[in-house]
Write a protein that holds these residues in place. Structure first.
Motif, PDB file in Angstrom:
ATOM      1  N   VAL A  31     112.851  13.305  47.758  1.00 43.35           N
ATOM      2  CA  VAL A  31     113.540  12.146  47.198  1.00 43.35           C
ATOM      3  C   VAL A  31     113.136  11.844  45.602  1.00 43.35           C
ATOM      4  O   VAL A  31     113.937  11.793  44.790  1.00 43.35           O
ATOM      5  CB  VAL A  31     113.523  10.940  47.906  1.00 43.35           C
ATOM      6  CG1 VAL A  31     114.536   9.794  47.131  1.00 43.35           C
ATOM      7  CG2 VAL A  31     114.200  11.166  49.274  1.00 43.35           C
ATOM      8  N   MET A  35     112.957  11.649  40.045  1.00 44.52           N
ATOM      9  CA  MET A  35     112.709  10.147  39.766  1.00 44.52           C
ATOM     10  C   MET A  35     111.776   9.848  38.756  1.00 44.52           C
ATOM     11  O   MET A  35     110.698  10.526  38.720  1.00 44.52           O
ATOM     12  CB  MET A  35     112.697   9.283  41.179  1.00 44.52           C
ATOM     13  CG  MET A  35     113.716   9.279  42.109  1.00 44.52           C
ATOM     14  SD  MET A  35     115.294   8.965  41.301  1.00 44.52           S
ATOM     15  CE  MET A  35     115.181   6.918  41.361  1.00 44.52           C
ATOM     16  N   TYR A  88     119.905   5.021  41.518  1.00 41.76           N
ATOM     17  CA  TYR A  88     119.912   4.722  42.916  1.00 41.76           C
ATOM     18  C   TYR A  88     119.019   5.935  43.426  1.00 41.76           C
ATOM     19  O   TYR A  88     118.807   6.861  42.911  1.00 41.76           O
ATOM     20  CB  TYR A  88     121.339   4.883  43.453  1.00 41.76           C
ATOM     21  CG  TYR A  88     122.317   6.188  42.607  1.00 41.76           C
ATOM     22  CD1 TYR A  88     121.820   7.272  42.935  1.00 41.76           C
ATOM     23  CD2 TYR A  88     122.802   5.806  41.219  1.00 41.76           C
ATOM     24  CE1 TYR A  88     122.179   8.588  42.147  1.00 41.76           C
ATOM     25  CE2 TYR A  88     123.533   7.019  40.936  1.00 41.76           C
ATOM     26  CZ  TYR A  88     123.291   8.066  41.210  1.00 41.76           C
ATOM     27  OH  TYR A  88     123.732   9.021  40.520  1.00 41.76           O
ATOM     28  N   LEU A  90     118.259   7.474  47.676  1.00 42.60           N
ATOM     29  CA  LEU A  90     118.563   7.232  49.228  1.00 42.60           C
ATOM     30  C   LEU A  90     117.707   8.005  50.310  1.00 42.60           C
ATOM     31  O   LEU A  90     117.260   9.219  49.843  1.00 42.60           O
ATOM     32  CB  LEU A  90     119.929   8.173  49.253  1.00 42.60           C
ATOM     33  CG  LEU A  90     121.203   7.459  50.080  1.00 42.60           C
ATOM     34  CD1 LEU A  90     121.288   5.931  49.749  1.00 42.60           C
ATOM     35  CD2 LEU A  90     122.278   8.042  50.158  1.00 42.60           C
ATOM     36  N   TRP A  95     121.728  11.401  53.104  1.00 44.85           N
ATOM     37  CA  TRP A  95     122.420  12.119  52.102  1.00 44.85           C
ATOM     38  C   TRP A  95     123.667  12.899  52.876  1.00 44.85           C
ATOM     39  O   TRP A  95     123.822  12.925  54.063  1.00 44.85           O
ATOM     40  CB  TRP A  95     121.682  13.249  51.415  1.00 44.85           C
ATOM     41  CG  TRP A  95     120.490  12.669  50.653  1.00 44.85           C
ATOM     42  CD1 TRP A  95     120.044  11.383  50.714  1.00 44.85           C
ATOM     43  CD2 TRP A  95     119.421  13.492  50.075  1.00 44.85           C
ATOM     44  NE1 TRP A  95     118.897  11.493  49.718  1.00 44.85           N
ATOM     45  CE2 TRP A  95     118.684  12.907  49.383  1.00 44.85           C
ATOM     46  CE3 TRP A  95     119.406  15.153  49.756  1.00 44.85           C
ATOM     47  CZ2 TRP A  95     117.697  13.374  48.522  1.00 44.85           C
ATOM     48  CZ3 TRP A  95     118.328  15.455  48.860  1.00 44.85           C
ATOM     49  CH2 TRP A  95     117.520  14.545  48.222  1.00 44.85           C
ATOM     50  N   GLY A  96     124.454  13.016  51.902  1.00 41.17           N
ATOM     51  CA  GLY A  96     125.948  13.724  52.228  1.00 41.17           C
ATOM     52  C   GLY A  96     126.838  12.791  53.066  1.00 41.17           C
ATOM     53  O   GLY A  96     127.588  13.571  54.032  1.00 41.17           O
ATOM     54  N   LYS A  97     126.766  11.596  52.909  1.00 39.51           N
ATOM     55  CA  LYS A  97     127.738  10.789  53.690  1.00 39.51           C
ATOM     56  C   LYS A  97     128.578   9.892  52.907  1.00 39.51           C
ATOM     57  O   LYS A  97     129.169   8.909  53.511  1.00 39.51           O
ATOM     58  CB  LYS A  97     126.867   9.988  54.762  1.00 39.51           C
ATOM     59  CG  LYS A  97     126.154  10.880  55.973  1.00 39.51           C
ATOM     60  CD  LYS A  97     125.489  10.168  56.791  1.00 39.51           C
ATOM     61  CE  LYS A  97     124.462  10.870  57.756  1.00 39.51           C
ATOM     62  NZ  LYS A  97     124.990  12.104  58.231  1.00 39.51           N
ATOM     63  N   GLY A  98     128.270   9.813  51.670  1.00 37.51           N
ATOM     64  CA  GLY A  98     129.247   9.128  50.655  1.00 37.51           C
ATOM     65  C   GLY A  98     128.531   7.756  50.315  1.00 37.51           C
ATOM     66  O   GLY A  98     129.021   6.863  49.732  1.00 37.51           O
ATOM     67  N   TYR A  99     127.153   7.339  51.003  1.00 35.48           N
ATOM     68  CA  TYR A  99     126.740   6.165  50.907  1.00 35.48           C
ATOM     69  C   TYR A  99     126.501   5.848  49.323  1.00 35.48           C
ATOM     70  O   TYR A  99     126.581   4.705  48.899  1.00 35.48           O
ATOM     71  CB  TYR A  99     125.551   5.886  51.776  1.00 35.48           C
ATOM     72  CG  TYR A  99     125.801   6.007  53.194  1.00 35.48           C
ATOM     73  CD1 TYR A  99     126.901   5.132  53.625  1.00 35.48           C
ATOM     74  CD2 TYR A  99     125.224   6.881  54.050  1.00 35.48           C
ATOM     75  CE1 TYR A  99     127.065   5.025  54.826  1.00 35.48           C
ATOM     76  CE2 TYR A  99     125.430   6.639  55.390  1.00 35.48           C
ATOM     77  CZ  TYR A  99     126.323   5.792  55.759  1.00 35.48           C
ATOM     78  OH  TYR A  99     126.542   5.850  57.156  1.00 35.48           O
ATOM     79  N   ALA A 100     125.808   6.614  48.851  1.00 36.61           N
ATOM     80  CA  ALA A 100     125.273   6.717  47.256  1.00 36.61           C
ATOM     81  C   ALA A 100     126.565   6.233  46.392  1.00 36.61           C
ATOM     82  O   ALA A 100     126.466   5.117  45.608  1.00 36.61           O
ATOM     83  CB  ALA A 100     124.521   7.806  46.698  1.00 36.61           C
ATOM     84  N   THR A 101     127.347   6.998  46.730  1.00 37.38           N
ATOM     85  CA  THR A 101     128.689   6.809  45.717  1.00 37.38           C
ATOM     86  C   THR A 101     129.323   5.170  45.993  1.00 37.38           C
ATOM     87  O   THR A 101     129.817   4.566  44.940  1.00 37.38           O
ATOM     88  CB  THR A 101     129.817   7.809  45.771  1.00 37.38           C
ATOM     89  OG1 THR A 101     128.901   9.169  45.616  1.00 37.38           O
ATOM     90  CG2 THR A 101     130.825   7.594  44.755  1.00 37.38           C
ATOM     91  N   ARG A 123     122.336   8.641  33.760  1.00 37.10           N
ATOM     92  CA  ARG A 123     121.517  10.153  33.412  1.00 37.10           C
ATOM     93  C   ARG A 123     121.187  10.682  34.599  1.00 37.10           C
ATOM     94  O   ARG A 123     120.714   9.921  35.527  1.00 37.10           O
ATOM     95  CB  ARG A 123     120.668   9.858  32.369  1.00 37.10           C
ATOM     96  CG  ARG A 123     119.810   8.935  32.551  1.00 37.10           C
ATOM     97  CD  ARG A 123     118.882   8.585  31.319  1.00 37.10           C
ATOM     98  NE  ARG A 123     118.141   7.332  31.245  1.00 37.10           N
ATOM     99  CZ  ARG A 123     117.571   6.738  30.548  1.00 37.10           C
ATOM    100  NH1 ARG A 123     117.068   7.464  29.439  1.00 37.10           N
ATOM    101  NH2 ARG A 123     116.940   5.549  30.709  1.00 37.10           N
ATOM    102  N   ASN A 128     119.832  18.242  39.180  1.00 35.23           N
ATOM    103  CA  ASN A 128     119.742  17.461  40.228  1.00 35.23           C
ATOM    104  C   ASN A 128     121.634  17.218  40.243  1.00 35.23           C
ATOM    105  O   ASN A 128     122.117  16.046  40.066  1.00 35.23           O
ATOM    106  CB  ASN A 128     119.272  16.064  39.841  1.00 35.23           C
ATOM    107  CG  ASN A 128     119.102  15.211  41.190  1.00 35.23           C
ATOM    108  OD1 ASN A 128     119.598  15.697  42.195  1.00 35.23           O
ATOM    109  ND2 ASN A 128     118.924  13.937  41.031  1.00 35.23           N
ATOM    110  N   SER A 130     123.539  16.672  42.787  1.00 36.47           N
ATOM    111  CA  SER A 130     124.343  15.897  43.685  1.00 36.47           C
ATOM    112  C   SER A 130     124.271  14.418  43.152  1.00 36.47           C
ATOM    113  O   SER A 130     125.476  13.733  43.151  1.00 36.47           O
ATOM    114  CB  SER A 130     123.569  15.796  44.876  1.00 36.47           C
ATOM    115  OG  SER A 130     122.238  15.642  44.663  1.00 36.47           O
ATOM    116  N   SER A 131     123.371  14.191  42.231  1.00 37.38           N
ATOM    117  CA  SER A 131     123.403  13.038  41.419  1.00 37.38           C
ATOM    118  C   SER A 131     124.523  12.668  40.290  1.00 37.38           C
ATOM    119  O   SER A 131     125.360  11.804  40.122  1.00 37.38           O
ATOM    120  CB  SER A 131     122.032  12.644  40.769  1.00 37.38           C
ATOM    121  OG  SER A 131     122.168  11.281  40.025  1.00 37.38           O
TER     122      SER A 131
END
Ligand SMILES: CC(C)(COP(=O)(O)OP(=O)(O)OC[C@H]1O[C@@H](n2cnc3c(N)ncnc32)[C@H](O)[C@@H]1OP(=O)(O)O)[C@@H](O)C(=O)NCCC(=O)NCCS
Length: 167
Positions: A31, A35, A88, A90, A95-101, A123, A128, A130-131
């Protein structure tokens, strides 16, 4: 009050009592890879970070279903860009479940309403991707390529910058 409800999440300030769950991502080198903050070495270090948050606009993302804190994010005014920056991260298991969006969109709307924010930026390390997907799904537009460095200066990344203006 700092509490946002979305379809599947409650966003609320993090406290020291969340340390064990926060450490699951703050201490995960995968993760942390892109960062800016150094990966946490212990739950104690996470507790220390949590104790510094005060009333900063940093939200924990809690699953409505179980109450687990699965990630966190922030929406911070950055003087250099005269804009509110979205950030953000997670827990990898989510990951891969739409929670971040889902959380990112909610924080942007919150800042629009509660902070009178109109100009936003985001940015991501270019690799990266997926971000980048999260950022574009929130409605950001590509601005330029640049770089950013870890807080401790140990690494500098090629990065992609975005902006968004709301009316
Ligand atoms: C960046 C990060 C938060 C993105 O996580 P993510 O899980 O890819 O993003 P989301 O939670 O929005 O999920 C989107 C994915 O869930 C899928 N998905 C599954 N169910 C979904 C649902 N119900 N609703 C929406 N999307 C869903 C989407 O199709 C999408 O998959 P795709 O990227 O393969 O197309 C995560 O990779 C992370 O924490 N990385 C480390 C920290 C980091 O880099 N932070 C950003 C610094 S700039």
């Amino acid at each position: 009050m700092k509490r946002i409800e979305t379809e599947r999440l409650i966003l609320r300030p993090l406290t020291v009592a969340d340390a064990e769950e926060v450490f699951l991502w703050a201490g995960d080198p995968v993760v942390n890879r892109y960062m800016p903050y150094p990966v946490h070495q212990s739950v104690e270090q996470t507790k220390q970070w949590l104790s510094t948050l005060g009333d900063k606009d940093e939200f924990g993302f809690c699953l409505k279903e179980t109450g687990q804190v699965i990630g966190s994010g922030s929406i911070k005014y950055v003087e250099e860009y005269d804009a509110y920056e979205l950030g953000y991260n997670l827990n990898r298991a989510f990951w891969g479940k739409g929670y971040a969006t889902e959380a990112a969109k909610a924080m942007l709307q919150w800042a629009y309403e509660q902070r009178n924010a109109r100009k936003f930026m985001a940015r991501h390390v270019t690799k990266n991707t997926s971000s980048g997907n999260v950022i574009r799904k929130c409605g950001f537009q590509f601005s330029h390529y640049g770089q950013y460095s870890r807080y401790d200066g140990s690494e500098t990344f090629d990065a992609t910058y975005y902006t968004m203006q709301m009316k």
